[in-house]
Design a protein around this motif. Structure first.
Motif, PDB file in Angstrom:
ATOM      1  N   HIS A 234       0.818  -1.210   0.000  1.00 32.47           N
ATOM      2  CA  HIS A 234       0.000   0.000   0.000  1.00 32.47           C
ATOM      3  C   HIS A 234       0.854   1.264   0.000  1.00 32.47           C
ATOM      4  O   HIS A 234       0.434   2.307  -0.480  1.00 32.47           O
ATOM      5  N   TYR A 235       2.026   1.200   0.566  1.00 25.62           N
ATOM      6  CA  TYR A 235       2.856   2.394   0.720  1.00 25.62           C
ATOM      7  C   TYR A 235       4.203   2.304   0.008  1.00 25.62           C
ATOM      8  O   TYR A 235       4.830   3.317  -0.246  1.00 25.62           O
ATOM      9  N   ILE A 236       4.648   1.085  -0.250  1.00 20.66           N
ATOM     10  CA  ILE A 236       5.976   0.937  -0.869  1.00 20.66           C
ATOM     11  C   ILE A 236       5.811   0.681  -2.358  1.00 20.66           C
ATOM     12  O   ILE A 236       5.058  -0.206  -2.783  1.00 20.66           O
ATOM     13  N   ASP A 237       6.530   1.483  -3.136  1.00 20.20           N
ATOM     14  CA  ASP A 237       6.458   1.369  -4.590  1.00 20.20           C
ATOM     15  C   ASP A 237       7.368   0.241  -5.081  1.00 20.20           C
ATOM     16  O   ASP A 237       6.974  -0.596  -5.866  1.00 20.20           O
ATOM     17  N   HIS A 238       8.587   0.262  -4.632  1.00 19.46           N
ATOM     18  CA  HIS A 238       9.519  -0.818  -4.957  1.00 19.46           C
ATOM     19  C   HIS A 238      10.706  -0.778  -4.003  1.00 19.46           C
ATOM     20  O   HIS A 238      10.854   0.169  -3.222  1.00 19.46           O
ATOM     21  N   MET A 304      10.481 -17.542 -11.744  1.00 18.95           N
ATOM     22  CA  MET A 304      10.733 -16.786 -12.974  1.00 18.95           C
ATOM     23  C   MET A 304      10.612 -17.727 -14.175  1.00 18.95           C
ATOM     24  O   MET A 304      11.389 -18.677 -14.290  1.00 18.95           O
ATOM     25  N   ARG A 305       9.630 -17.476 -15.024  1.00 21.64           N
ATOM     26  CA  ARG A 305       9.460 -18.350 -16.194  1.00 21.64           C
ATOM     27  C   ARG A 305      10.607 -18.083 -17.170  1.00 21.64           C
ATOM     28  O   ARG A 305      11.070 -16.943 -17.311  1.00 21.64           O
ATOM     29  N   PRO A 306      11.053 -19.130 -17.893  1.00 18.47           N
ATOM     30  CA  PRO A 306      12.224 -18.963 -18.772  1.00 18.47           C
ATOM     31  C   PRO A 306      12.082 -17.790 -19.739  1.00 18.47           C
ATOM     32  O   PRO A 306      13.041 -17.060 -19.965  1.00 18.47           O
ATOM     33  N   GLU A 307      10.888 -17.607 -20.292  1.00 17.93           N
ATOM     34  CA  GLU A 307      10.740 -16.541 -21.282  1.00 17.93           C
ATOM     35  C   GLU A 307      10.800 -15.148 -20.647  1.00 17.93           C
ATOM     36  O   GLU A 307      10.978 -14.151 -21.338  1.00 17.93           O
ATOM     37  N   LEU A 308      10.680 -15.105 -19.294  1.00 20.52           N
ATOM     38  CA  LEU A 308      10.758 -13.798 -18.629  1.00 20.52           C
ATOM     39  C   LEU A 308      12.173 -13.441 -18.178  1.00 20.52           C
ATOM     40  O   LEU A 308      12.443 -12.312 -17.778  1.00 20.52           O
ATOM     41  N   VAL A 309      13.060 -14.423 -18.227  1.00 21.22           N
ATOM     42  CA  VAL A 309      14.426 -14.170 -17.745  1.00 21.22           C
ATOM     43  C   VAL A 309      15.089 -13.007 -18.478  1.00 21.22           C
ATOM     44  O   VAL A 309      15.676 -12.122 -17.834  1.00 21.22           O
ATOM     45  N   PRO A 310      14.999 -12.916 -19.817  1.00 18.48           N
ATOM     46  CA  PRO A 310      15.635 -11.771 -20.481  1.00 18.48           C
ATOM     47  C   PRO A 310      15.033 -10.439 -20.044  1.00 18.48           C
ATOM     48  O   PRO A 310      15.723  -9.428 -20.029  1.00 18.48           O
ATOM     49  N   ARG A 311      13.763 -10.445 -19.683  1.00 20.99           N
ATOM     50  CA  ARG A 311      13.119  -9.188 -19.295  1.00 20.99           C
ATOM     51  C   ARG A 311      13.378  -8.845 -17.826  1.00 20.99           C
ATOM     52  O   ARG A 311      13.446  -7.682 -17.443  1.00 20.99           O
ATOM     53  N   GLN A 312      13.556  -9.859 -16.991  1.00 16.92           N
ATOM     54  CA  GLN A 312      13.672  -9.615 -15.550  1.00 16.92           C
ATOM     55  C   GLN A 312      15.102  -9.682 -15.023  1.00 16.92           C
ATOM     56  O   GLN A 312      15.312  -9.514 -13.818  1.00 16.92           O
ATOM     57  N   TRP A 358       3.265  -8.117  -0.283  1.00 16.10           N
ATOM     58  CA  TRP A 358       4.131  -7.571  -1.335  1.00 16.10           C
ATOM     59  C   TRP A 358       3.580  -7.696  -2.756  1.00 16.10           C
ATOM     60  O   TRP A 358       4.303  -7.367  -3.704  1.00 16.10           O
ATOM     61  N   ALA A 359       2.358  -8.157  -2.920  1.00 15.20           N
ATOM     62  CA  ALA A 359       1.838  -8.374  -4.269  1.00 15.20           C
ATOM     63  C   ALA A 359       2.042  -7.133  -5.144  1.00 15.20           C
ATOM     64  O   ALA A 359       1.621  -6.028  -4.776  1.00 15.20           O
ATOM     65  N   GLY A 360       2.695  -7.330  -6.267  1.00 12.13           N
ATOM     66  CA  GLY A 360       2.872  -6.248  -7.229  1.00 12.13           C
ATOM     67  C   GLY A 360       4.045  -5.321  -6.952  1.00 12.13           C
ATOM     68  O   GLY A 360       4.315  -4.407  -7.737  1.00 12.13           O
ATOM     69  N   VAL A 361       4.770  -5.525  -5.848  1.00 14.70           N
ATOM     70  CA  VAL A 361       5.907  -4.651  -5.525  1.00 14.70           C
ATOM     71  C   VAL A 361       7.192  -5.282  -6.060  1.00 14.70           C
ATOM     72  O   VAL A 361       7.568  -6.371  -5.619  1.00 14.70           O
ATOM     73  N   PRO A 362       7.863  -4.649  -7.022  1.00 13.37           N
ATOM     74  CA  PRO A 362       9.110  -5.248  -7.499  1.00 13.37           C
ATOM     75  C   PRO A 362      10.275  -5.050  -6.523  1.00 13.37           C
ATOM     76  O   PRO A 362      10.391  -3.987  -5.915  1.00 13.37           O
ATOM     77  N   PHE A 363      11.066  -6.081  -6.384  1.00 15.69           N
ATOM     78  CA  PHE A 363      12.331  -6.001  -5.641  1.00 15.69           C
ATOM     79  C   PHE A 363      13.447  -6.079  -6.685  1.00 15.69           C
ATOM     80  O   PHE A 363      13.573  -7.090  -7.382  1.00 15.69           O
ATOM     81  N   HIS A 511      11.454  -0.360 -17.741  1.00 19.52           N
ATOM     82  CA  HIS A 511      10.220  -1.057 -18.114  1.00 19.52           C
ATOM     83  C   HIS A 511       9.093  -0.735 -17.137  1.00 19.52           C
ATOM     84  O   HIS A 511       7.924  -0.666 -17.503  1.00 19.52           O
ATOM     85  N   ASP A 512       9.453  -0.583 -15.867  1.00 23.03           N
ATOM     86  CA  ASP A 512       8.449  -0.346 -14.827  1.00 23.03           C
ATOM     87  C   ASP A 512       8.323   1.137 -14.495  1.00 23.03           C
ATOM     88  O   ASP A 512       7.664   1.496 -13.505  1.00 23.03           O
ATOM     89  N   GLY A 513       9.000   1.985 -15.268  1.00 20.18           N
ATOM     90  CA  GLY A 513       8.955   3.422 -14.979  1.00 20.18           C
ATOM     91  C   GLY A 513       9.821   3.820 -13.795  1.00 20.18           C
ATOM     92  O   GLY A 513       9.598   4.854 -13.164  1.00 20.18           O
ATOM     93  N   HIS A 514      10.828   3.012 -13.474  1.00 16.71           N
ATOM     94  CA  HIS A 514      11.714   3.301 -12.338  1.00 16.71           C
ATOM     95  C   HIS A 514      13.138   3.525 -12.820  1.00 16.71           C
ATOM     96  O   HIS A 514      13.457   3.260 -13.979  1.00 16.71           O
ATOM     97  N   GLU A 515      13.979   3.968 -11.919  1.00 15.55           N
ATOM     98  CA  GLU A 515      15.410   4.038 -12.246  1.00 15.55           C
ATOM     99  C   GLU A 515      16.224   3.700 -11.003  1.00 15.55           C
ATOM    100  O   GLU A 515      15.748   3.844  -9.875  1.00 15.55           O
TER     101      GLU A 515
END
Lengths: 519, 375
Positions: A234-238, A304-312, A358-363, A511-515
């Motif tokens: 609710h309060y933490i973006d990432h 992490m699904r194999p096809e997502l590894v290049p993206r993540q 943590w649903a939806g919060v990227p680490f 990709h997520d609008g972060h830096e």
């Protein structure tokens, strides 16, 4: 303290212990160091043990038995270790304390793979028990290359050295990282260890966990009421976790070529920082209560699904550049590194935790060698305000509030927030509220190995890694490695030594609008 | 630390102007810091430390100790000097920030030094209330001997979270311990008490306790027959507190006590069987050496254990345990006498109730009363 130990102490407590800074000291024991002629023993283990002796934390009768292939006798080994203490101990070498401490240092020459040498070891341990009253309490420390772990465990088991000689005595084993090369090998190693030692007597060491500031993550999160309500989706973006080194691989090319950054740092140090940051509150500080929560959050990481590894994920290798004003070579130009090496010296990845908190919060996790500077930190980025109230605030979205837990080198806590610039307009600017350990408690912090060795002697496993924790971390990392292998790339991105990593890493967050933050 | 940034001291400030003067001084220092480090100073204070002294000759040493201490554990220091020659209370102020070798600044602290006539001691609580740092712990250290029954002492305790005295500086340490126990037991301020004499014996307590850590030694802890402590007058209070700690922790029941110029002896009983225990405090003639040795004899059934800990000359002690079925356990450990600054630092690090100390203090008070009743 472990529950079982606490119960045992409660049955027959030492009435004089209460109220002292030190809750208890270990019973007389012998620490057997396999690989005692190596660098770890010289630079870390013996200096840490001397520091413990200097601080009066070791019992009389405490003994060390070095076991390695090099040709030492007791006297020459002591002489060698004295040099290590002089160079690397926190405390000055006091001759009287050293003489008393070193009287307990012994050495036996042996080959880890020769059965008969374990007979010599057993004889020597019996002699020490008899001379110094260590009563069969042995702590085995595997300070060897991992290929010797299994032969040593087999050698000990074949001579019954893994079994306590009486109900009152104990046999424990400390295993240094790396704990395997992947999930399968870690599982096999754990199986081999478990054939000789109960899990309760296995101490997998990651020296990061012995650092005061890593332990302070628990104190900060669960000792303060104001942060925990904010510590969720609710309060933490990432969250950004950085373990950056400015050094290269130094003389570890042989090891590093096989491991790379993902095995060397991500599987252990980064996963520890991640789990301490993301775990739920334990019901107590008992070893298993804390470790249960760490395992739970590791198991909640979205596979992490194999096809997502290049993206993540991103991997890269350092090229030439400048560090602290000095020109340094690229990775492939380092001695012992293949000129076409594909080993990554930098790794970054995005993890998601599928639970209510943590649903939806990227680490975002990153580590690398030859980066701009040495820094370890956990940065919590909070969500921006929901409405742009201050028209003149250019930073409203680009610089949200941030809480940074600095682990090293400047241990502390920074909170970034905005204030009004004095004047007639409502201009805002971000400012830092900085707390640094060194400025509030100007005391010498104990080395991580001191704390961990003492805990192992006391039978406290809280700061050691449990079997299921290691395997859960490997399952996360294995998916990344197999994804990379599937890519079958013939080239690897490079980054300038002395920079903050490859440009590809910026895309990972973009990709997520972060830096990435600049530590 | 490589350097100290110091906004110049201001002296003879009327008490009503101290707050503004300090603000001004911090503003000056902040801009100096910003010039050196390109960042404003950070201040992470841990406590307010109030020190009260009437020892005019040692004020300089006290001041130096406090400055060193505050540099290590950033705090606001309020130093009160009770000076019979002073007619009008006034203050001096300092503000400091240290510079590290990496060109950053380390901790910051400030000092408010107030000189006032002894009869104005009742003004101290108000001055502390004005200048202490909000909700951070307030430690009050009363340096030197004072009348623990005087209203001024009680008044100061009302603004303290922890009150620290040093009974080692008292002419009659046993009576001082009795009075302090009475004060802490009856004051309604809820202040937690402590004594540097107690902190000074930490290593002795630690070494004695360690001797009973091995499981085989635990049974001897409840079967002690004699305790002998050798000391000189520089640590009389410490020796009494050490004995009192053993009496309270081991559940000994004092029966009677005697004293002579060279010894104090307490006879007690222990356990359900009422075994006899003697505690001897032997006054050593080796001046300035503090507590020299502790010897403990314990008997469990037919087994005897002997513990001896004695100080060597080079800042070390030898700790020896002899017990049946075990080789003699002996080790040499670092055991230097901590300087006053370290003792105060140790006090500042602790903020919880010290029940063990309070128990030992009560035992010392009881020891005193028994001696008085047999006199």
């Amino acid at each position: 303290m472990d529950d079982a130990l606490a119960q045992a102490d409660a049955l027959n407590p030492n009435p004089l212990r209460e109220g002292l800074d030190i809750e208890r000291t270990p019973v007389p024991a012998t620490i057997v160091i396999f690989g005692a002629s190596g660098d770890l023993t010289f630079r870390k283990l013996i200096p840490a043990l001397y520091d413990l002796a200097y601080e009066r934390l070791l019992p009389a009768g405490f003994s060390i038995l070095g076991f390695a292939h090099r040709d030492f006798d007791d006297a020459s080994f002591r002489e060698q270790m004295r040099a290590g203490v002089e160079e690397f101990s926190r405390n000055p070498l006091d001759n009287a304390v050293w003489d008393s401490f070193s009287a307990g240092i012994h050495y036996t020459r042996g080959d880890f793979t020769i059965d008969e040498d374990y007979d010599k070891l057993a004889r020597r341990l019996r002699e020490i028990d008899s001379d110094r009253g260590t009563t069969g309490n042995y702590l085995y420390y595997l300070a060897t290359p991992p290929r010797f772990y299994e032969p040593i465990i087999d050698g000990l088991a074949a001579r019954g050295l893994e079994n306590p000689s009486s109900e009152a005595s104990w046999r424990r084993i400390i295993v240094e990282k790396p704990f395997g090369h992947d999930y399968q090998s870690a599982h096999e190693l754990n199986m081999a260890i478990s054939e000789a030692f109960d899990e309760d007597n296995v101490y997998r060491i990651d020296h990061y966990l012995g650092k005061e500031t890593v332990r302070n993550i628990l104190a900060f999160r669960f000792g303060n009421g104001i942060y925990e309500p904010l510590w969720n989706r609710h309060y933490i973006d990432h969250v950004q976790i950085t373990v950056a080194e400015s050094i290269g691989i130094e003389d570890r090319a042989g090891y590093y070529e096989r491991s790379g950054a993902i095995r060397d740092m991500v599987q252990n140090h980064l996963m520890q920082l991640f789990s301490l940051t993301a775990m739920e509150a334990p019901v107590s500080l008992a070893a298993d209560a804390v470790r249960d929560e760490k395992v739970k959050v590791l198991n909640a990481v979205r596979p992490m699904r194999p096809e997502l590894v290049p993206r993540q994920t991103v991997r890269a290798q350092y090229g030439p550049g400048y560090v602290s004003g000095e020109e340094v070579a690229g990775y492939r130009d380092e001695t012992g590194v293949a000129t076409d090496s594909m080993t990554e010296t930098y790794a970054a990845l995005t993890l998601y935790v599928d639970n209510w908190r943590w649903a939806g919060v990227p680490f975002y996790l990153r580590t690398g060698k030859r980066l701009a500077r040495r820094v370890t930190e956990v940065a919590i980025r909070f969500r921006p305000v929901p409405q742009r109230l201050f028209e003149s605030d250019p930073t409203e979205h680009s610089a949200p509030n941030e809480l940074v837990l600095e682990i090293q080198p400047d241990e502390g806590i920074n909170l970034n927030f905005k204030v009004k610039v004095p004047g007639p307009t409502f201009d805002l600017r971000p400012v830092n509220m900085v707390f640094q350990y060194g400025t509030a408690f100007n005391v010498q912090l104990p080395e991580a190995y001191e704390r961990l060795l003492l805990d192992a002697m006391l039978g406290d496993r809280t700061l050691f890694i449990r079997r299921d924790e290691v395997e859960a971390a490997w399952q996360i990392v294995d998916r990344v490695i197999s994804g990379w292998e599937r890519q079958g790339a013939h080239s690897i991105p490079t980054y300038h030594s002395g920079s903050w990593g490859p440009s590809e890493a910026n895309l990972l967050l973009a990709h997520d609008g972060h830096e990435w933050r600049r530590p | 630390m490589t350097g100290l940034l110091d906004a110049n001291q201001r002296q003879n400030i009327p008490l009503a102007e101290v707050h503004d003067a300090l603000q001004q001084k911090w503003a000056t220092l902040s801009s100096e810091i910003e010039q050196h480090t390109s960042a404003p100073p950070m201040r992470a204070n841990t406590s307010t430390l109030v020190v009260i002294t009437d020892q005019g000759s040692s004020v300089g040493a006290t001041r130096n100790t406090l400055h060193q201490l505050a540099a290590a554990i950033p705090s606001r220091i309020l130093l009160f000097i009770l000076d019979p020659m002073c007619a009008v209370p006034s203050a001096s102020i300092w503000a400091h920030c240290t510079l590290t070798s990496r060109g950053r600044h380390g901790g910051c602290y400030d000092v408010i030094e107030v000189t006032l006539p002894p009869e104005r001691v009742a003004a101290i609580p108000n001055i502390v209330a004005v200048h202490r740092l909000g909700e951070l712990p307030t430690f009050v250290i009363w340096s030197g001997q004072t009348d623990l029954r005087a209203p001024g002492f009680e008044g100061v305790s009302t603004v303290a979270d922890r009150l620290v005295i040093d009974t080692e500086g008292f002419d009659e340490p046993l009576e001082a311990l009795r009075d302090y126990a009475m004060f802490l037991g009856t004051t309604g301020s809820g202040v937690l008490g402590s004594d540097l004499a107690w902190t000074r014996i930490s290593t002795w307590r630690e070494l004695i306790a360690q001797s009973f850590d091995p499981p085989g030694m635990r049974r001897f802890a409840t079967n002690i027959r004699s305790i002998d402590i050798a000391y000189d007058e520089s640590q009389s209070s410490g020796a009494i507190l050490l004995a009192s700690w053993l009496v309270s922790r081991l559940g000994l029941r004092p029966v009677n006590a005697t004293s002579s110029p060279s010894t104090m002896e307490l006879r007690a009983t222990a356990g359900a069987a009422g075994s006899r225990v003697t505690v001897n405090l032997n006054h050593s003639h080796r001046a300035g050496s503090g507590i020299r040795s502790v010897r403990i004899l314990a008997r469990s059934g037919a087994s005897t254990a002997r513990i001896s800990i004695f100080k060597n000359d080079a800042g070390t002690s030898t700790a020896r345990v002899e017990s049946p079925g075990m080789p003699r356990q002996e080790r040499v450990v670092q055991h230097a006498d901590p300087p006053r600054q370290e003792l105060i630092a140790a006090e500042l690090m602790r903020y919880t109730r010290r029940r063990i100390y309070e128990d030992a203090l009560s035992a010392a008070a009881q020891f005193c009363r028994i001696l008085e009743s047999h006199a």
